[in-house]
Design a protein around this motif. Structure first.
Motif, PDB file in Angstrom:
ATOM      1  N   SER A 147     -10.154  20.430  -1.862  1.00  0.00           N
ATOM      2  CA  SER A 147     -10.214  19.826  -3.410  1.00  0.00           C
ATOM      3  C   SER A 147      -8.601  19.759  -3.616  1.00  0.00           C
ATOM      4  CB  SER A 147     -11.003  20.895  -4.165  1.00  0.00           C
ATOM      5  OG  SER A 147     -10.479  22.102  -3.966  1.00  0.00           O
ATOM      6  N   ILE A 148      -8.604  19.280  -4.914  1.00  0.00           N
ATOM      7  CA  ILE A 148      -7.113  19.213  -5.594  1.00  0.00           C
ATOM      8  C   ILE A 148      -6.836  20.499  -6.172  1.00  0.00           C
ATOM      9  CG2 ILE A 148      -7.790  16.691  -5.935  1.00  0.00           C
ATOM     10  CD1 ILE A 148      -7.107  18.740  -8.969  1.00  0.00           C
ATOM     11  N   GLY A 149      -5.312  20.420  -6.591  1.00  0.00           N
ATOM     12  CA  GLY A 149      -4.792  21.432  -7.319  1.00  0.00           C
ATOM     13  C   GLY A 149      -3.544  22.088  -6.645  1.00  0.00           C
ATOM     14  N   GLY A 150      -3.204  22.168  -5.277  1.00  0.00           N
ATOM     15  CA  GLY A 150      -2.194  22.637  -4.727  1.00  0.00           C
ATOM     16  C   GLY A 150      -2.231  24.302  -4.965  1.00  0.00           C
ATOM     17  N   THR A 151      -0.952  24.719  -5.284  1.00  0.00           N
ATOM     18  CA  THR A 151      -0.930  26.028  -5.318  1.00  0.00           C
ATOM     19  C   THR A 151      -1.590  26.615  -6.557  1.00  0.00           C
ATOM     20  OG1 THR A 151       0.942  27.929  -5.676  1.00  0.00           O
ATOM     21  CG2 THR A 151       1.005  25.962  -7.253  1.00  0.00           C
ATOM     22  N   TRP A 152      -2.161  25.939  -7.401  1.00  0.00           N
ATOM     23  CA  TRP A 152      -3.218  26.530  -8.412  1.00  0.00           C
ATOM     24  C   TRP A 152      -4.640  26.350  -7.900  1.00  0.00           C
ATOM     25  CZ3 TRP A 152      -0.404  29.361 -10.957  1.00  0.00           C
ATOM     26  CH2 TRP A 152       1.011  28.936 -11.451  1.00  0.00           C
ATOM     27  N   LYS A 173       0.791  -1.273  -0.056  1.00  0.00           N
ATOM     28  CA  LYS A 173      -0.308   0.034  -0.158  1.00  0.00           C
ATOM     29  C   LYS A 173       0.991   1.244  -0.019  1.00  0.00           C
ATOM     30  CE  LYS A 173      -3.865   2.066   2.682  1.00  0.00           C
ATOM     31  NZ  LYS A 173      -4.557   1.742   3.788  1.00  0.00           N
ATOM     32  N   ILE A 174       0.372   2.380  -0.780  1.00  0.00           N
ATOM     33  CA  ILE A 174       1.232   3.559  -0.823  1.00  0.00           C
ATOM     34  C   ILE A 174       0.402   4.525  -0.571  1.00  0.00           C
ATOM     35  CG2 ILE A 174       2.369   5.027  -2.250  1.00  0.00           C
ATOM     36  CD1 ILE A 174       3.212   2.730  -4.358  1.00  0.00           C
ATOM     37  N   VAL A 175       0.973   5.389   0.329  1.00  0.00           N
ATOM     38  CA  VAL A 175       0.199   6.840   0.757  1.00  0.00           C
ATOM     39  C   VAL A 175       1.043   8.023   0.250  1.00  0.00           C
ATOM     40  CG1 VAL A 175      -0.184   8.539   2.690  1.00  0.00           C
ATOM     41  CG2 VAL A 175      -0.691   6.005   2.760  1.00  0.00           C
ATOM     42  N   VAL A 176       0.384   8.833  -0.397  1.00  0.00           N
ATOM     43  CA  VAL A 176       0.892   9.977  -0.971  1.00  0.00           C
ATOM     44  C   VAL A 176       0.254  11.232  -0.429  1.00  0.00           C
ATOM     45  CG1 VAL A 176       0.886  11.530  -3.262  1.00  0.00           C
ATOM     46  CG2 VAL A 176       1.020   9.063  -3.311  1.00  0.00           C
ATOM     47  N   VAL A 177       1.043  12.122   0.073  1.00  0.00           N
ATOM     48  CA  VAL A 177       0.727  13.334   0.964  1.00  0.00           C
ATOM     49  C   VAL A 177       0.521  14.660  -0.126  1.00  0.00           C
ATOM     50  CG1 VAL A 177       0.946  14.776   2.944  1.00  0.00           C
ATOM     51  CG2 VAL A 177       1.822  12.398   2.904  1.00  0.00           C
ATOM     52  N   GLY A 178      -0.714  14.979  -0.371  1.00  0.00           N
ATOM     53  CA  GLY A 178      -0.928  16.352  -1.132  1.00  0.00           C
ATOM     54  C   GLY A 178      -1.445  15.904  -2.506  1.00  0.00           C
ATOM     55  N   ALA A 179      -2.369  16.430  -2.965  1.00  0.00           N
ATOM     56  CA  ALA A 179      -3.024  16.344  -4.059  1.00  0.00           C
ATOM     57  C   ALA A 179      -3.000  17.549  -5.188  1.00  0.00           C
ATOM     58  CB  ALA A 179      -4.443  16.092  -3.960  1.00  0.00           C
ATOM     59  N   HIS A 217      -9.081   7.631  -5.200  1.00  0.00           N
ATOM     60  CA  HIS A 217      -8.133   7.642  -4.470  1.00  0.00           C
ATOM     61  C   HIS A 217      -7.884   8.825  -3.454  1.00  0.00           C
ATOM     62  CE1 HIS A 217      -6.796   4.115  -6.898  1.00  0.00           C
ATOM     63  NE2 HIS A 217      -6.833   5.027  -7.795  1.00  0.00           N
ATOM     64  N   ILE A 218      -8.438   9.682  -3.679  1.00  0.00           N
ATOM     65  CA  ILE A 218      -8.167  11.017  -2.797  1.00  0.00           C
ATOM     66  C   ILE A 218      -9.014  11.209  -1.832  1.00  0.00           C
ATOM     67  CG2 ILE A 218      -7.900  13.555  -3.174  1.00  0.00           C
ATOM     68  CD1 ILE A 218      -7.540  13.208  -6.212  1.00  0.00           C
ATOM     69  N   VAL A 219      -8.586  11.461  -0.658  1.00  0.00           N
ATOM     70  CA  VAL A 219      -9.336  11.771   0.558  1.00  0.00           C
ATOM     71  C   VAL A 219      -8.979  13.288   0.933  1.00  0.00           C
ATOM     72  CG1 VAL A 219      -9.617  11.139   3.149  1.00  0.00           C
ATOM     73  CG2 VAL A 219      -8.974   9.332   1.383  1.00  0.00           C
ATOM     74  N   CYS A 220      -9.688  14.173   0.667  1.00  0.00           N
ATOM     75  CA  CYS A 220      -9.661  15.536   0.897  1.00  0.00           C
ATOM     76  C   CYS A 220     -10.191  15.818   2.604  1.00  0.00           C
ATOM     77  CB  CYS A 220     -10.705  16.284   0.166  1.00  0.00           C
ATOM     78  SG  CYS A 220     -10.078  16.527  -1.703  1.00  0.00           S
ATOM     79  N   LEU A 242      -0.457  14.204  -8.099  1.00  0.00           N
ATOM     80  CA  LEU A 242      -1.193  13.761  -9.093  1.00  0.00           C
ATOM     81  C   LEU A 242      -0.041  13.031 -10.002  1.00  0.00           C
ATOM     82  CD1 LEU A 242      -3.869  16.249  -9.353  1.00  0.00           C
ATOM     83  CD2 LEU A 242      -4.009  14.228  -8.267  1.00  0.00           C
ATOM     84  N   THR A 243       1.036  13.668 -10.366  1.00  0.00           N
ATOM     85  CA  THR A 243       1.973  12.919 -11.228  1.00  0.00           C
ATOM     86  C   THR A 243       2.181  11.694 -10.798  1.00  0.00           C
ATOM     87  OG1 THR A 243       2.618  15.281 -11.857  1.00  0.00           O
ATOM     88  CG2 THR A 243       4.115  13.303 -12.402  1.00  0.00           C
ATOM     89  N   PHE A 244       2.576  11.616  -9.438  1.00  0.00           N
ATOM     90  CA  PHE A 244       2.874  10.263  -8.939  1.00  0.00           C
ATOM     91  C   PHE A 244       2.150   9.244  -8.950  1.00  0.00           C
ATOM     92  CE2 PHE A 244       3.756   7.276  -5.569  1.00  0.00           C
ATOM     93  CZ  PHE A 244       5.364   7.086  -5.646  1.00  0.00           C
ATOM     94  N   VAL A 245       0.961   9.453  -8.799  1.00  0.00           N
ATOM     95  CA  VAL A 245      -0.404   8.413  -9.009  1.00  0.00           C
ATOM     96  C   VAL A 245      -0.337   8.168 -10.387  1.00  0.00           C
ATOM     97  CG1 VAL A 245      -2.713   8.206  -8.659  1.00  0.00           C
ATOM     98  CG2 VAL A 245      -1.259   9.292  -6.819  1.00  0.00           C
ATOM     99  N   ILE A 246      -0.585   9.075 -11.263  1.00  0.00           N
ATOM    100  CA  ILE A 246      -0.573   8.726 -12.771  1.00  0.00           C
ATOM    101  C   ILE A 246       0.549   7.737 -13.179  1.00  0.00           C
ATOM    102  CG2 ILE A 246      -0.179   9.772 -15.079  1.00  0.00           C
ATOM    103  CD1 ILE A 246      -1.729  12.685 -13.881  1.00  0.00           C
ATOM    104  N   GLY A 247       1.717   8.050 -12.578  1.00  0.00           N
ATOM    105  CA  GLY A 247       2.998   7.027 -12.786  1.00  0.00           C
ATOM    106  C   GLY A 247       2.785   5.800 -12.462  1.00  0.00           C
ATOM    107  N   LEU A 248       2.191   5.784 -11.085  1.00  0.00           N
ATOM    108  CA  LEU A 248       1.934   4.510 -10.418  1.00  0.00           C
ATOM    109  C   LEU A 248       0.890   3.652 -11.586  1.00  0.00           C
ATOM    110  CD1 LEU A 248       1.294   5.120  -6.670  1.00  0.00           C
ATOM    111  CD2 LEU A 248       3.255   3.470  -7.703  1.00  0.00           C
ATOM    112  N   LYS A 249      -0.137   4.255 -12.070  1.00  0.00           N
ATOM    113  CA  LYS A 249      -0.936   3.575 -12.766  1.00  0.00           C
ATOM    114  C   LYS A 249      -0.608   3.311 -14.038  1.00  0.00           C
ATOM    115  CE  LYS A 249      -5.289   5.238 -10.539  1.00  0.00           C
ATOM    116  NZ  LYS A 249      -6.594   5.056 -10.930  1.00  0.00           N
TER     117      LYS A 249
END
Length: 529
Positions: free
Chosen positions: A46-51, A12-18, A104-107, A23-30
């Motif tokens: 919601s997603i998007g970070g700085t944007w 199982k993998i946990v990513v901190v931050g959407a 996969h995202i838990v906001c 998002l690039t990391f999860v796209i790469g995993l898939k």
């Protein structure tokens, strides 16, 4: 559970931050590993970070948009070379839908701490619900930090702490903006026509070739940042100052002219008609250089004692960039925060991993920011590198990888030397600890150099746990490669000797030629003569 047992456990993998990195990391995993058992914890709604967070008028990327997107998902519809915040947020939201990442995202979930369990060979992750404040714990064999460095606003605490509540019934006419600091200004980019957008979308390879041309163009800019003195930099600096003085009112020239070389701080992307500098000419805008001692209910008091009335105060004082926001406990119990302090500031091997913290990868980590390149491109390079380390763990060949202290030290020595001799060392900036100490953000080279260093892990630089299968596979692969190499060399030598011998036969007398053929080909050679 032992390491060997852990290799049989479902990973199982946990990513901190959407934001873009997560998002690039999860796209790469898939896409690359066909792995789907991943959770992204995002503290925002919601997603998007700085944007997602920055929505002020004119907000956008200062990097050309077609380089500020994933190489796997180019966007022909960007409205200009400098892409706006709404377009960038829409781009990432589109990718979330395309790759079915939403599930996969838990906001509204903030990671409070993670702790490595050496016996179990995994991390215990404590997560807090941002609404109910309830805490839960989950386990992960790999944790990726994708929070970036623009997540903790830098407030002038002595002033903000005393900020009184403002009445919402006021008419908002007077606005105060706290200072910002930059190197110089560069002109805004161009806007592609509808025909160009159609060609980008429908003619194969055109958009990709354009992206490559943009990358090469900006990669050549690196020479302006190399060394403490630089002829090219001096030319660029003169042109930027000339442009700045042509737009800014004369009374501001002395104050706005930087006292350090261009590139030491972030450049401002400007438009001569409606950009940052042009705003200084507006009749309803003025600059006060006195500094602030106090914020009152209806304004501010300057260091000269003047009470200036304001309805709104905009704090444009940047971010705290040298503090990691959640606790990370490593293999020895040491926290990442303590590790950073011992290093005199944030530090990592290839900006991605740190000794003592197995299976923990940092995207947009220490010394991964370039002054001229694409942050998204740098993130994609890091993701591809990290996935090569993650794959053996997911395959059960290894329980964990941890970079060695020797590799970490050698890399950072090699990193800091060119930084100390670059333009980045010649001013106080947010890329340095306390503004003027160690540079922990900048990468001292072109993006191509970063890619070259991360193109393939050097496995000798990592300590593997539970490596029995990994070592057997590696040794078997080495034997196969060695056998192929030896066979190829012997074959080449044999063919070369035969060719040389055959080329020499015609020069021999007939009886000697027959003897030579018999020696080379055997008795059947008589049929060949």
């Amino acid at each position: 559970m032992s390491a060997s047992k852990g290799s049989c456990t479902k990973k199982k993998i946990v990513v901190v931050g959407a934001g873009s990195a997560g998002l690039t990391f999860v796209i790469g995993l898939k896409r690359q590993l066909n792995f789907h058992d991943v959770i992204i914890y995002e503290k925002a709604p919601s997603i998007g970070g700085t944007w997602r967070d920055n929505t002020y008028p004119g907000c956008g990327s200062d990097t050309y948009g077609h380089w500020y997107c994933l190489s796997t998902d180019l966007n022909p519809k960007f409205s200009g070379t400098r892409v706006s915040q709404p377009e960038l947020l829409d781009y990432w939201e589109t990718l979330v839908e395309k790759y079915d990442i939403g599930k996969h995202i838990v906001c509204n979930s903030e990671v409070i701490s993670i702790a490595w369990d050496n016996d179990e060979q995994l991390y215990h992750v404590i997560v807090e619900d941002c609404i109910t404040r309830a805490r839960t714990t989950t386990d992960a064999h790999v944790v990726t930090s994708a929070i970036g460095f623009l997540n903790i606003p830098s407030f002038p605490k002595d002033l903000i702490a005393a900020l009184p509540p403002l009445s919402s019934s006021r008419s908002l006419r007077r606005i105060r903006v706290f200072k910002s600091s930059t190197s110089a200004e560069v002109r805004l980019g161009s806007f592609p026509s509808d025909i160009e957008k159609w060609i980008f979308a429908n003619v194969p390879l055109v958009l990709r070739l354009y992206r490559i041309s943009v990358m090469l163009k900006f990669e050549m800019m690196w020479v302006a940042f190399a060394g403490k003195t630089n002829f090219i930099r001096s030319i660029v600096q003169k042109n930027c100052l000339r442009y700045m003085k042509s737009v800014v009112p004369a009374e501001y020239h002395d104050r706005l002219t930087p006292q350090y070389p261009i590139g030491c701080k972030r450049l401002v992307v400007d438009s001569p008609k409606d950009g940052y500098l042009a705003a200084l000419r507006r009749p309803n805008m003025s600059i006060n250089w006195d500094g602030i001692t106090e914020i009152t209910e209806d304004g501010v008091i300057t260091k000269k004692g003047d009470h200036i009335l304001f309805d709104v105060i905009v704090v444009a004082t940047g971010y705290v960039t040298n503090v990691f926001p959640f606790l990370v406990h490593g293999r020895t119990g040491e926290t990442l925060q303590d590790f950073y302090r011992a290093q005199g500031g944030p530090a990592a091997y290839l900006g991605t991993s740190t000794p003592g913290f197995p299976n923990f990868y940092i995207l947009t980590g220490p010394n991964t920011i370039t002054a001229h390149g694409s942050t998204v491109c740098m993130q994609e390079i890091q993701v591809n590198y990290s996935l090569r380390l993650v794959k053996p763990v997911l395959d059960g060949l290894v329980s964990s990888f941890e970079v060695t202290a020797e590799a970490f030290d050698a890399y950072n020595r090699k990193l800091q030397k060119p930084l100390s001799e670059s333009v980045f060392s010649q001013c106080a900036s947010w890329s340095r600890v306390d503004g003027n100490k160690k540079n922990f953000l900048s990468f001292p080279g072109p993006v191509a150099l970063f890619w070259w260093r991360l193109r393939q892990p050097k496995w000798s630089h990592y300590r593997a746990v539970g490596p029995e299968n990994w070592q057997r596979r590696s040794q078997r692969l080495k034997k196969i490669l060695s056998l192929i190499l030896v066979t190829s060399i012997v074959g080449v030598i044999t063919i070369a000797r035969t060719s040389i011998a055959l080329a020499s036969l015609d020069k021999l007398p007939k009886f000697l030629r027959e003897l030579a053929q018999l020696h080379i080909f055997g008795r059947n050679s008589e049929a060949m003569s």
